[in-house]
Design an enzyme around this catalytic site. Structure first.
Site, PDB file in Angstrom:
ATOM      1  N   HIS B 148       0.806  -1.219  -0.028  1.00  0.00           N
ATOM      2  CA  HIS B 148       0.026   0.114  -0.004  1.00  0.00           C
ATOM      3  C   HIS B 148       0.808   1.269   0.164  1.00  0.00           C
ATOM      4  O   HIS B 148       0.641   2.252  -0.867  1.00  0.00           O
ATOM      5  CB  HIS B 148      -0.837  -0.119   1.335  1.00  0.00           C
ATOM      6  CG  HIS B 148      -1.756   1.197   1.377  1.00  0.00           C
ATOM      7  ND1 HIS B 148      -3.050   1.310   1.100  1.00  0.00           N
ATOM      8  CD2 HIS B 148      -1.372   2.325   1.894  1.00  0.00           C
ATOM      9  CE1 HIS B 148      -3.449   2.608   1.403  1.00  0.00           C
ATOM     10  NE2 HIS B 148      -2.635   3.168   2.047  1.00  0.00           N
ATOM     11  N   GLU B 149       2.039   1.208   0.767  1.00  0.00           N
ATOM     12  CA  GLU B 149       2.772   2.493   0.969  1.00  0.00           C
ATOM     13  C   GLU B 149       3.601   2.449  -0.327  1.00  0.00           C
ATOM     14  O   GLU B 149       3.844   3.568  -0.798  1.00  0.00           O
ATOM     15  CB  GLU B 149       3.722   2.320   2.250  1.00  0.00           C
ATOM     16  CG  GLU B 149       2.891   2.307   3.696  1.00  0.00           C
ATOM     17  CD  GLU B 149       2.080   3.320   3.780  1.00  0.00           C
ATOM     18  OE1 GLU B 149       2.040   4.548   3.136  1.00  0.00           O
ATOM     19  OE2 GLU B 149       1.058   3.327   4.676  1.00  0.00           O
ATOM     20  N   HIS B 152       1.651   4.327  -2.909  1.00  0.00           N
ATOM     21  CA  HIS B 152       1.664   5.873  -2.774  1.00  0.00           C
ATOM     22  C   HIS B 152       2.841   6.461  -3.297  1.00  0.00           C
ATOM     23  O   HIS B 152       2.613   7.396  -3.594  1.00  0.00           O
ATOM     24  CB  HIS B 152       1.473   5.913  -1.196  1.00  0.00           C
ATOM     25  CG  HIS B 152       0.298   6.157  -0.438  1.00  0.00           C
ATOM     26  ND1 HIS B 152      -0.848   6.782  -1.215  1.00  0.00           N
ATOM     27  CD2 HIS B 152      -0.528   5.717   0.566  1.00  0.00           C
ATOM     28  CE1 HIS B 152      -2.026   6.321  -0.477  1.00  0.00           C
ATOM     29  NE2 HIS B 152      -1.800   5.968   0.501  1.00  0.00           N
ATOM     30  N   GLU B 230      -6.769   6.805  -1.138  1.00  0.00           N
ATOM     31  CA  GLU B 230      -6.569   5.646  -0.378  1.00  0.00           C
ATOM     32  C   GLU B 230      -7.099   4.069  -1.212  1.00  0.00           C
ATOM     33  O   GLU B 230      -6.311   3.258  -1.119  1.00  0.00           O
ATOM     34  CB  GLU B 230      -7.302   5.530   0.943  1.00  0.00           C
ATOM     35  CG  GLU B 230      -6.890   6.472   2.049  1.00  0.00           C
ATOM     36  CD  GLU B 230      -5.152   6.331   2.272  1.00  0.00           C
ATOM     37  OE1 GLU B 230      -4.895   5.032   2.456  1.00  0.00           O
ATOM     38  OE2 GLU B 230      -4.462   7.117   2.196  1.00  0.00           O
TER      39      GLU B 230
END
Lengths: 186, 312
Positions: B148-149, B152, B230
């Protein structure tokens, strides 16, 4: 007038050939780089295995056959040449290692050993890295192959004789088996 | 929208944000010059405000990540600790899967599980986790969080979020300062003979409202921007691990902790994987709650991830 139109068409054609050729070259290098990444991770695994064997062999004397199997698989994997054979040997090694870790579960004092857990984490991570670099390589190799096959780029491919990239495939028959899927929708 | 379009739109949004921000400062400067009358014919406040806007954008872009890291007391990982070693390994795996350079890894001593990424581009990025996250999650779940990071970082969310964090901070600072000095100034000014007509008063009123509302608006903007990102980071993270359920179960565990992450303050809330304010906003789904949340309701994110695994 006709001459100018012809020249313009020719210029566009040349520009297109240059652009298509360059993008193919860029993809080809990405594929090569992707393959190097797999190689780096495979090497990491080969280097970790002797450590692992050294740590567990005292306790696991009765599992000699499994230990030799792992060592043999490692040596074969190191000497393998070409993508297809490498993939096959590395998969054998993965299988042997999995068997070894399943056996470690039977030895509580091994499981509690700090060195063993450390090595186990490193090997799990290495397995994952191999998996992810394979995923990355296959994705980029597929992109390269598609770029070669689509029209009209496929004409250039013929002229400059690009070769399709080989995918890093799973060759072990057990891993090839189709999973049983229950399609009874209720 | 795929990850490349998102990266492009993030770069544009970053420029847009910085422009708006500098214009805001210039507006404040003009207001001051207007209010106090330009001394010696030079719009001195406007020039100061413009310089302030440009300098803080510049600092935010190049040093904002370091400011955020030091404000959260993040320190480097101790690789002798098995759990931190595992996190480092997981990050390296995800860097391989995503094909971008390994970000710097940091840890915060906070028992509440949370994580965020910051930096200006994939080559200059950092990922921070709390100790609680490492203790709470298993390997697969950590992998989901790392992916997930990584997403980003890959789609330049971090750059936009970083600038927003820095700009929100300085807007709050300046607007607070402007408001106070203005009220003080206008009292002093009203003692003298006023020469301002009704038009000037109206302009002043609009300007005042802008100064007062700016912190709130910038905060809302950050929340809006972060909420939309998100879902995409969840989805492209799942594409990296090919295991959406691990991230879903990580989010469930994060959701179960409703106490706030103390070491992460208001200004950096929108960077985190789940709302650090711990207001249990996941439960509310009303319009107002959504408007003020930095993150979409966590159960909606979990549902979307489960859909990817064909569980729904």
């Amino acid at each position: 007038m006709m001459l100018w139109i012809l020249l313009a068409v020719l210029a566009v054609l040349v520009l297109w050939v240059i652009a298509a050729y360059n993008s193919l070259i860029s993809l080809k290098n990405q594929v090569l780089n992707g393959w190097k990444q797999i190689d780096v991770q495979l090497k990491r695994r080969h280097d970790l295995i002797p450590n692992l064997i050294e740590t567990v062999k005292g306790v696991m004397k009765f599992e000699q056959s499994t230990l030799t199997q792992v060592i043999e698989a490692r040596n074969k994997a190191i000497s393998a040449q070409g993508i297809a054979e490498k993939a096959a040997q590395e998969n054998m090694l993965s299988g042997a290692l999995r068997q070894l870790f399943a056996l470690v579960e039977n030895y509580p004092n091994l499981k509690a050993n700090e060195n063993v857990t450390k090595l186990q984490e490193e090997l799990v991570s290495t397995e994952n890295r191999i998996g992810f670099s394979r995923q990355f390589y296959n994705d980029i190799a597929t992109k390269f192959n598609i770029a070669q096959q689509v029209f009209p780029t496929n004409i250039i491919v013929g002229i400059f004789s690009f070769k399709a990239a080989e995918l890093f495939e799973i060759t072990e028959p057990s891993e090839r088996e189709v999973p049983k899927v229950d399609l009874n929708l209720e | 929208m795929n990850i490349y379009e998102q990266a492009l739109s993030n770069r544009r949004a970053t420029w847009f944000t910085v422009t708006i921000f500098i214009l805001f400062f210039v507006a404040i400067g003009i207001g001051f010059d207007f209010h106090y009358g330009a001394g010696a014919g030079i719009p001195i406040f406007t020039i100061i405000a413009l310089a302030f806007g440009v300098i803080s954008s510049y600092i935010g872009y190049y040093y904002g990540d370091k400011l955020i890291l030091s404000s959260t007391h993040a320190r480097e990982l101790d690789l002798n600790d098995p759990k931190q070693r595992q996190w480092q390994n997981v990050m390296e795996e995800m860097s391989i899967a995503s094909g971008i350079a390994l970000p710097k890894t940091f840890i915060i001593d906070d028992p509440d599980p949370n994580a965020f990424a910051t930096g200006r581009d994939p080559g200059h990025s950092s990922v921070v986790v709390t100790k609680g996250l490492l203790e709470e999650l298993n390997r697969d779940e950590l992998q989901g969080v790392a992916a997930h990071e990584m997403s980003h970082i890959k789609n330049f969310d971090i750059r936009l979020m970083l600038l927003l964090a820095v700009l929100i901070g300085s807007i709050a600072l300046v607007s607070d300062w402007a408001r106070r000095s203005l009220f003080y100034g206008s009292r002093r000014r009203s003692n003298k003979s006023g020469n301002s007509g009704p038009v000037a008063l109206i302009i002043l009123a609009i300007w005042l409202i802008a100064v007062i509302l700016a912190p709130l608006i910038s905060q809302l903007l950050a929340m809006f921007v972060s909420r939309r990102r998100e879902f995409l980071a969840d989805a492209s993270g799942a594409e990296l691990t090919r295991n959406p359920l691990a991230l879903a179960s990580a989010l469930e565990k994060l959701d179960a902790h409703s106490q706030p992450t103390r070491s992460i303050n208001q200004g950096t809330a929108h960077l985190c994987i789940c709302d650090p304010k711990g207001r249990a906003l996941g439960a509310h789904e009303g319009r107002v709650a959504n408007l003020f949340a930095t993150h979409p309701p966590i159960n909606k994110r979990i549902e979307a991830l489960k859909q990817m695994a064909y569980l729904k």
